[in-house]
Design a protein around this motif. Structure first.
Motif, PDB file in Angstrom:
ATOM      1  N   ARG A  26     123.600  62.566  43.725  1.00 46.23           N
ATOM      2  CA  ARG A  26     124.614  63.566  43.383  1.00 46.23           C
ATOM      3  C   ARG A  26     124.861  64.574  44.493  1.00 46.23           C
ATOM      4  O   ARG A  26     125.976  65.001  44.725  1.00 46.23           O
ATOM      5  N   ASP A  41     128.706  64.513  45.522  1.00 40.67           N
ATOM      6  CA  ASP A  41     129.589  63.587  44.824  1.00 40.67           C
ATOM      7  C   ASP A  41     130.456  64.407  43.888  1.00 40.67           C
ATOM      8  O   ASP A  41     129.998  64.857  42.833  1.00 40.67           O
ATOM      9  N   HIS A  43     132.640  63.709  41.849  1.00 38.52           N
ATOM     10  CA  HIS A  43     132.900  63.137  40.529  1.00 38.52           C
ATOM     11  C   HIS A  43     131.721  63.361  39.573  1.00 38.52           C
ATOM     12  O   HIS A  43     131.874  63.231  38.372  1.00 38.52           O
ATOM     13  N   ARG A  44     130.554  63.709  40.129  1.00 39.09           N
ATOM     14  CA  ARG A  44     129.359  63.906  39.311  1.00 39.09           C
ATOM     15  C   ARG A  44     128.832  65.337  39.354  1.00 39.09           C
ATOM     16  O   ARG A  44     127.979  65.701  38.561  1.00 39.09           O
TER      17      ARG A  44
END
Length: 55
Positions: A26, A41, A43-44
């Motif tokens: 992450r 990341d 998106h996370r």
């Protein structure tokens, strides 16, 4: 003592070139010399967490 920081977005290839690491989780925090490189990341994660002892 107060500390001040500047965070600037860079390209993935520059991050890999400077740290020798790729993002495989992450978030990744890599101190290199007088700099601290961070990969996240998006998106996370929606935050960046950089421990002060990295500086």
């Amino acid at each position: 003592m107060s500390k001040y920081f500047k965070v600037v977005e860079i390209k993935e290839d520059e991050f890999i070139n400077k740290t020798g690491s790729e993002l495989d989780c992450r978030q990744l925090v890599v101190p290199v010399g007088n700099a601290v490189f961070v990969a996240v990341d998006e998106h996370r994660e929606d935050e960046i967490d950089i421990p002060l002892d990295c500086f």
